[in-house]
Design a protein around this motif. Sequence first.
Motif, PDB file in Angstrom:
ATOM      1  N   LYS A  83       6.968  -1.679  -9.628  1.00  9.23           N
ATOM      2  CA  LYS A  83       5.773  -0.938  -9.204  1.00  9.23           C
ATOM      3  C   LYS A  83       5.168  -1.564  -7.954  1.00  9.23           C
ATOM      4  N   ALA A  84       5.235  -2.891  -7.852  1.00  6.92           N
ATOM      5  CA  ALA A  84       4.683  -3.549  -6.669  1.00  6.92           C
ATOM      6  C   ALA A  84       5.433  -3.116  -5.413  1.00  6.92           C
ATOM      7  N   ALA A 129       6.912  -0.231  -4.936  1.00  8.90           N
ATOM      8  CA  ALA A 129       6.479   1.140  -4.644  1.00  8.90           C
ATOM      9  C   ALA A 129       5.064   1.169  -4.069  1.00  8.90           C
ATOM     10  N   ASP A 130       4.177   0.332  -4.620  1.00  7.09           N
ATOM     11  CA  ASP A 130       2.795   0.304  -4.137  1.00  7.09           C
ATOM     12  C   ASP A 130       2.709  -0.229  -2.713  1.00  7.09           C
ATOM     13  N   LEU A 131       3.517  -1.230  -2.408  1.00 10.04           N
ATOM     14  CA  LEU A 131       3.488  -1.787  -1.049  1.00 10.04           C
ATOM     15  C   LEU A 131       3.913  -0.727  -0.033  1.00 10.04           C
ATOM     16  N   GLU A 132       4.968  -0.012  -0.328  1.00 10.99           N
ATOM     17  CA  GLU A 132       5.415   1.042   0.591  1.00 10.99           C
ATOM     18  C   GLU A 132       4.361   2.142   0.713  1.00 10.99           C
ATOM     19  N   ARG A 133       3.789   2.546  -0.405  1.00 15.19           N
ATOM     20  CA  ARG A 133       2.789   3.619  -0.386  1.00 15.19           C
ATOM     21  C   ARG A 133       1.568   3.238   0.444  1.00 15.19           C
ATOM     22  N   LEU A 134       1.051   2.032   0.228  1.00 16.96           N
ATOM     23  CA  LEU A 134      -0.132   1.596   0.962  1.00 16.96           C
ATOM     24  C   LEU A 134       0.161   1.414   2.450  1.00 16.96           C
ATOM     25  N   PHE A 146      -4.455  -3.728  -3.137  1.00 20.59           N
ATOM     26  CA  PHE A 146      -3.234  -3.723  -3.946  1.00 20.59           C
ATOM     27  C   PHE A 146      -3.571  -3.600  -5.443  1.00 20.59           C
ATOM     28  N   PRO A 147      -2.964  -2.629  -6.140  1.00 20.60           N
ATOM     29  CA  PRO A 147      -3.336  -2.353  -7.539  1.00 20.60           C
ATOM     30  C   PRO A 147      -2.496  -3.099  -8.570  1.00 20.60           C
ATOM     31  N   TRP A 148      -2.552  -4.413  -8.569  1.00 22.68           N
ATOM     32  CA  TRP A 148      -1.820  -5.173  -9.592  1.00 22.68           C
ATOM     33  C   TRP A 148      -2.360  -4.836 -10.981  1.00 22.68           C
TER      34      TRP A 148
END
Length: 758
Positions: free
Chosen positions: A20-21, A23-28, A133-135
């Motif tokens: 998920k991290a 995916a979140d990094l790319e999205r942000l 970042f949504p950890w």
Amino acid sequence: MADFLLELLSEEIPARMQAKARADLERLFVAQLSDAGLKAGDITVYSTPRRLALIAKDLPDQTEAVSEEAKGPPEGAPDQAVDGFCRKNGVTRDQLEVRDVKGRATYFAVINKPGRATSDVLSEAIPAIIKAFPWPKSMRWGDASLSTESLRWVRPLSGIVAILGDDLVECEIDGVTSGYETVGHRFHHDGVVTIGNAGDYAEKLRACHVLVDQAEREAIVRDGAAKAASDGGLELVADEGLVIENAGLTEWPVPLLGSFDPAFLDVPEEVIQLTARVNQKYFVCTQPSPLQGRGGSRAAAEGEGNAAQSDRPPSQTLPPKGERALAPNFICTANIDATDGGKAIVAGNEKVLAARLSDAKFFWELDQKTPLEEHAKKLSNIVFHEKLGTVADKVERVAKLAEWLVSLEGNGFYQSSPGDTLHGEVSEAARLCKADLVTEMVGEFPDLQGLMGGYYAEKQGKSKAVANAIRDHYKPVGQGDEVPTDPVTVAVSLADKLDTLVGFWRIGETPTGSKDPFALRRAMLAVIRLVSENSLRLEMRRVFEKHALQIDNPTVDHGQSVLGLLDFFADRLKVQQREAGVRHDLIDAVFALGGEDDLVRLLAQVKALQAFVETPDGENLLAGYKRAANILKKELGEISAPAQAGAHLPSDTSDAPSGDGPLPTQGNKTLSYTPEKAEKALIDALDAAQPDVTAAIAAEEFEKAMTALSHLRAPIDQFFEDVTVNDSDADKREARLALLARFRAAVHQVADFSKIEG
């Protein structure tokens, strides 16, 4: 154009958070670029236990210059309004333009924004990404952590590498500044690693024993574990979840083969696998099975059909008995290329696993010293739900319901009665099915509930049917799980899920929106699969009504809860059948007839209906039905009461005149005129089809019912082609409307075609 590298270095990132991290990094990152008017080419995201990294290809050197316009107040507006407009848009009065808007002079602000250097955009974007970042879980650290405004990260953030082309992108957050330097493997490389650009990032770290590509590490774990097992003459039990987890725990994975004392194989295989997998992240291996099963294993040579499988996902399931048996070996994944070939690492892991297995063996032997009947008595100390009593209360309800289900005439269970073998085994299995909840083994490994009860029942000398039912009564636990077929197991499993559903409906705890804390949607889907795949002939309304009376101190009215359950049953059935390729509107069409709650009959009817409506005859008959229904809907309020009443009911043709009289008849009514040829043809077709449809439905021969209906297709088409329904002659009009009502009623014997799309 230039490539950009971002690496965020930290302490260990939990393996379960890494996918998920990424995916979140790319999205942000994409969102930050988009806000600035930038777009990258390919984006690649990496993760290891110590770092998140992103490489964006082909970023432009700067953003495009843009010109924006803002419409303001009309000329002559109060100064306060004009000044406010200027402040909002960052312009002065003399920069405003005046344009004509529908004959009125209006102020416009033109804001010219020059292009910005991409490096400047990235300097602002990186801290924004880190802060947003949504950890799932994060922490503060150091002296700054005293403030709630301090930086949060999954583990302490220690470094940032940010390079655009060959140039450093300068940024800082909470005292951590960007640079060219990162670190290599914790044990294989001392000092820093200097990165030149995005192109050399992966290879420089590879030289320092860090594989940044998760997919590459997964392949090494997967293939290396299989090879280590094969080199030892064994076969790896594939487990993709463990592959991903071990790749997330290591930067330089090295699979190693270890062993444990074969005496531990007296413990059930599932216990050994769960101990190795959950506690230690080890793979297990199999070897050719001996002819006879071991003391703690299920009957190896005979096999036990579908009941021999556990509730684990397929990737964790051991091969069928009689083919392979668990070997006293395991595969661990080291994070170091040891100079001794991994001997010390293996020895350490063997020692840890031996301690774990010793505990499991102790629990296994201790639990067997107490009969399941004694364990079951302790269930009265466990609350199932504050409004539904203890687990012991639930077990008693399940037992009574299971006994009743197998006693029903024609139920599909091979009908039983008190005193016979099936009834006795169902009663015993139901009363012992939850007994293992209080055992030491299930207390340590909750995932083994049911399974351990089955093993203990076997050890206690219970019949195979009872042991299987205890073990598998939680099945099916998901859409892909196997459905039990043994009558005892099916009865107990079905009763358990029905009790849960009825109980929670009676106390008003039903699913709402996305919330389903008691997994009632899954329970109803399981009920549907148990009933349909075992061809059980149960009237669901009767079952719900019967068991709803067994719930003490309900908060929802009996009738209301039953209706709610039937609606929920219909809703879940549509979901389940839609996934199986069945049209939901056809289920609606059959349900709309009312009174149909025999799932086996209903699904057979839906299957035949779907096959029929997808044929040319079915499509044309549906079109004819809709035309007839529309005419009746428009005209029904104007026809006489008797005809209107008759329009809703199929004609009873048993007492109809022979038709040899002076005037033709329609059903049991003599016409006052000579019908037209197409009209007479439809009357004759209905006279012939209706008895055939009725007989076929009574015999549950739904394909024959559809065939009989198909004979109406040509007559109804010709009727609409040749006959005027809304005739000026009132007798003809009334008779023809009644004829269309007969046609509609004939079709409604099979399904309510108004619910069918098309």
